[in-house]
Design a protein around this motif. Structure first.
Motif, short mmCIF file in Angstrom:
data_model
loop_
_atom_site.label_atom_id
_atom_site.label_comp_id
_atom_site.label_asym_id
_atom_site.label_seq_id
_atom_site.Cartn_x
_atom_site.Cartn_y
_atom_site.Cartn_z
N THR A 53 80.39 -5.28 55.38
CA THR A 53 80.05 -3.87 55.26
C THR A 53 81.20 -3.07 54.68
O THR A 53 81.03 -2.29 53.74
N ILE A 54 82.40 -3.25 55.23
CA ILE A 54 83.53 -2.47 54.73
C ILE A 54 83.96 -2.95 53.34
O ILE A 54 84.46 -2.16 52.53
N ASN A 55 83.74 -4.22 53.05
CA ASN A 55 84.05 -4.72 51.70
C ASN A 55 83.12 -4.11 50.67
O ASN A 55 83.52 -3.84 49.54
N ALA A 56 81.85 -3.89 51.05
CA ALA A 56 80.89 -3.31 50.13
C ALA A 56 81.13 -1.81 49.93
O ALA A 56 80.96 -1.29 48.83
N LEU A 57 81.53 -1.13 50.98
CA LEU A 57 81.72 0.32 50.93
C LEU A 57 83.04 0.74 50.30
O LEU A 57 83.09 1.68 49.50
N PHE A 58 84.11 0.04 50.66
CA PHE A 58 85.45 0.52 50.34
C PHE A 58 86.25 -0.46 49.49
O PHE A 58 85.91 -1.63 49.38
N SER A 59 87.33 0.05 48.92
CA SER A 59 88.23 -0.77 48.11
C SER A 59 89.22 -1.48 49.03
O SER A 59 90.39 -1.11 49.12
N MET A 60 88.73 -2.53 49.69
CA MET A 60 89.54 -3.20 50.69
C MET A 60 90.72 -3.95 50.09
O MET A 60 91.68 -4.27 50.80
N ASP A 61 90.66 -4.22 48.78
CA ASP A 61 91.79 -4.88 48.15
C ASP A 61 93.01 -3.97 48.09
O ASP A 61 94.13 -4.43 47.84
N ALA A 63 93.83 -2.06 50.74
CA ALA A 63 94.16 -1.73 52.12
C ALA A 63 95.50 -2.33 52.55
O ALA A 63 95.84 -3.46 52.19
N LYS A 64 96.24 -1.53 53.32
CA LYS A 64 97.42 -2.04 54.01
C LYS A 64 96.93 -2.60 55.33
O LYS A 64 96.30 -1.89 56.13
N ILE A 65 97.21 -3.86 55.55
CA ILE A 65 96.63 -4.56 56.69
C ILE A 65 97.66 -4.78 57.78
O ILE A 65 98.79 -5.18 57.50
N SER A 66 97.27 -4.49 59.01
CA SER A 66 98.18 -4.69 60.13
C SER A 66 98.47 -6.17 60.32
O SER A 66 97.75 -7.04 59.85
N ALA A 67 99.55 -6.44 61.03
CA ALA A 67 99.98 -7.83 61.23
C ALA A 67 98.86 -8.66 61.83
O ALA A 67 98.16 -8.25 62.75
N ASN A 68 98.69 -9.87 61.29
CA ASN A 68 97.71 -10.85 61.77
C ASN A 68 96.26 -10.47 61.49
O ASN A 68 95.35 -11.16 61.93
N ALA A 69 96.04 -9.37 60.76
CA ALA A 69 94.67 -8.99 60.44
C ALA A 69 94.17 -9.79 59.26
O ALA A 69 94.91 -10.18 58.38
N LYS A 70 92.87 -10.04 59.25
CA LYS A 70 92.23 -10.78 58.17
C LYS A 70 90.81 -10.29 58.02
O LYS A 70 90.06 -10.24 59.00
N VAL A 71 90.44 -9.89 56.79
CA VAL A 71 89.07 -9.45 56.56
C VAL A 71 88.20 -10.68 56.38
O VAL A 71 88.36 -11.43 55.41
N GLY A 72 87.30 -10.92 57.31
CA GLY A 72 86.49 -12.12 57.28
C GLY A 72 85.30 -12.02 56.35
O GLY A 72 84.94 -10.95 55.88
N HIS A 73 84.68 -13.16 56.08
CA HIS A 73 83.51 -13.19 55.21
C HIS A 73 82.39 -14.03 55.80
O HIS A 73 81.30 -14.07 55.28
N GLY A 74 82.63 -14.70 56.91
CA GLY A 74 81.60 -15.54 57.50
C GLY A 74 81.30 -15.14 58.92
O GLY A 74 81.49 -14.00 59.32
N VAL A 75 80.83 -16.12 59.74
CA VAL A 75 80.47 -15.82 61.11
C VAL A 75 81.56 -16.24 62.09
O VAL A 75 81.43 -16.04 63.28
N THR A 76 82.65 -16.85 61.60
CA THR A 76 83.73 -17.24 62.48
C THR A 76 84.50 -16.01 62.92
O THR A 76 84.90 -15.21 62.07
#
Length: 333
Positions: A53-61, A63-76
Motif C-alpha cells: 500500500t505505501i509503495n503504491a501511494l508514496f515514493s518509498m525509494d 524514504a529515510k529508513i530507521s535502523a533494521n527497517a525493511k519494506v516488505g513485499h510478501g507475507v513474511t
C-alpha cells in the motif's frame, strides 16, 4: 515512470510574484513547508499488504529508513518493532503485523497505544492518521474490530476522524474471480461482494465502538517476475486520506506521492476523485499561505497568473514544469 524534481518546493515558491517577496521571505516559507510533517500510523495483520500500500501511494525509494527497517513485499513478517519511514513531509510508522502470536500481539498493542499517546512540539497528537488495513479475502475481521474498540478508539482522544479503514486486495476477495484483468476492474458480482464488506465493517465498527467510519476497498497491485497488475482505487484511497488530514497539511502530500501515474488511474466511477483531490491540494496550499500571513495581494496575483492552480502545484511538486524539464531532459522516464 516520471521522476520527482529535486527542487519542487523551490519551484512552487518561485512562481509567487518575485516583486512581492524577498529572497528571505521565500526561504522562510520554504522552511515552514519543510517543517510540516504528516504522521501516519499503519496497522494491520500479517499479509494484508501494508508495504504494498505505501509503495503504491508514496515514493518509498526516497524514504529515510530507521535502523533494521525493511519494506516488505510478501507475507513474511518484516517488522518486530514500529519502524519509521521518513519522506520529505510524510512520516510513516509501520507497526508489526498482528495475528501471528498472541503474546506478540499484546506487545504490539502496547506499542500502538504508546505511539498514539505521543505528542508533537505543540502538544497536539503526533499521529495525524491511523490507517488500519484489512484483507478483502478474509471472512473474519473480529480481531480487527476488537483492536479498534479496545486500543485505537480509546487513544484517539475523541478525534475519530483520524481513523481510516482500508480493505486491500480487492482483486482477491473472491480468490481471483470476478476481476477483469484487461480493464483492471471488478465485475458486478465482485463489486457487490466488496460493497457488502464495506457496509458490514461500517456497521460492526459503529455498533462495537460507536464511531462512524468510511471503509474503502482497493488493490495495491503487485509485480512478480513478468506478472504485473496496476493498483486499483488508489486515487480514492488518497481522497479518503486527504479528507482526514488538517487542511493546511494536505498539500504537502503531493511532495511524496508516487510519481507513477498508472498507480492512480484505475478507480471506481462513484466520484471524480482526481478532481476532488486537486481541489483539496489547491485549497490547502492557499490555506497554508494565508495561515502564515502571506499577502492577499500576492495570492491574488498568483491566481491571476495561474488560473489552473491545482495543476500548477501538482506539476511543480511532480517536477513537470517547463523550467524543470530543461534541467532533466536527459533523464530517462
Amino acid at each position: 515512470m516520471k521522476e520527482h524534481s529535486k527542487n519542487r518546493l523551490e519551484e512552487i515558491l518561485n512562481k509567487l510574484p518575485e516583486s512581492e517577496l524577498s529572497t528571505g521571505q521565500l526561504q522562510e516559507i520554504l522552511n515552514k513547508i519543510r517543517n510540516i510533517k504528516v504522521n501516519v500510523l499503519l496497522i494491520g495483520g500479517t499479509g494484508v499488504g501494508k508495504s504494498s500500500t505505501i509503495n503504491a501511494l508514496f515514493s518509498m525509494d526516497k524514504a529515510k529508513i530507521s535502523a533494521n527497517a525493511k519494506v516488505g513485499h510478501g507475507v513474511t513478517p518484516e517488522t518486530k518493532e514500529i519502524q519509521k519511514y521518513e519522506l520529505e513531509n510524510i512520516i510513516l510508522w509501520d507497526t508489526p503485523g498482528l495475528g501471528d502470536n498472541e503474546n506478540d500481539d499484546d506487545k504490539y498493542k502496547k506499542m500502538i497505544v504508546a505511539k498514539l499517546q505521543e505528542e508533537d512540539d505543540d502538544k497536539n497528537a503526533l499521529i495525524d492518521l491511523v490507517l488500519l488495513i484489512l484483507d478483502a479475502g478474509s471472512r473474519d475481521y473480529s480481531s480487527a474490530f476488537t483492536l479498534i474498540k479496545e486500543v485505537i478508539v480509546q487513544n484517539l482522544k475523541g478525534q475519530h476522524e483520524r481513523l481510516l479503514i482500508g480493505i486491500n486486495q480487492a482483486d482477491l476477495a473472491m480468490k481471483g474471480k470476478g476481476w477483469n484483468i484487461e480493464t483492471n476492474q471488478p465485475d458486478d458480482e465482485l463489486i457487490r461482494v466488496l460493497e457488502e464488506k464495506v457496509i458490514d465493517a461500517k456497521i460492526r465498527i459503529l455498533k462495537s465502538s460507536g464511531i462512524d467510519t468510511e471503509p474503502v476497498y482497493y488493490s495495491a497491485g503487485y509485480s512478480y517476475k513478468d506478472d504485473h497488475r496496476n493498483p486499483y482505487n488508489m486515487e480514492k484511497l488518497l481522497n479518503y486520506i486527504l479528507k482526514r488530514l488538517p487542511e493546511k497539511k494536505r498539500f504537502v502530500i503531493l511532495n511524496d506521492l508516487n510519481s507513477d501515474e498508472d498507480n492512480f488511474k484505475d478507480n471506481d466511477s462513484k466520484n471524480d476523485y482526481k478532481s476532488e483531490n486537486e481541489g483539496y491540494f489547491g485549497n490547502s496550499f492557499f490555506s497554508f499561505l494565508t495561515f502564515i500571513g502571506t499577502s492577499i495581494k500576492i495570492i491574488y496575483t498568483f491566481l491571476q497568473d495561474n488560473p489552473d492552480i491545482t495543476e500548477t502545484i501538482k506539476e511543480f511538486f511532480k517536477g513537470k514544469s517547463s523550467r524543470n524539464q530543461n534541467s532533466t531532459s536527459k533523464e530517462k522516464h
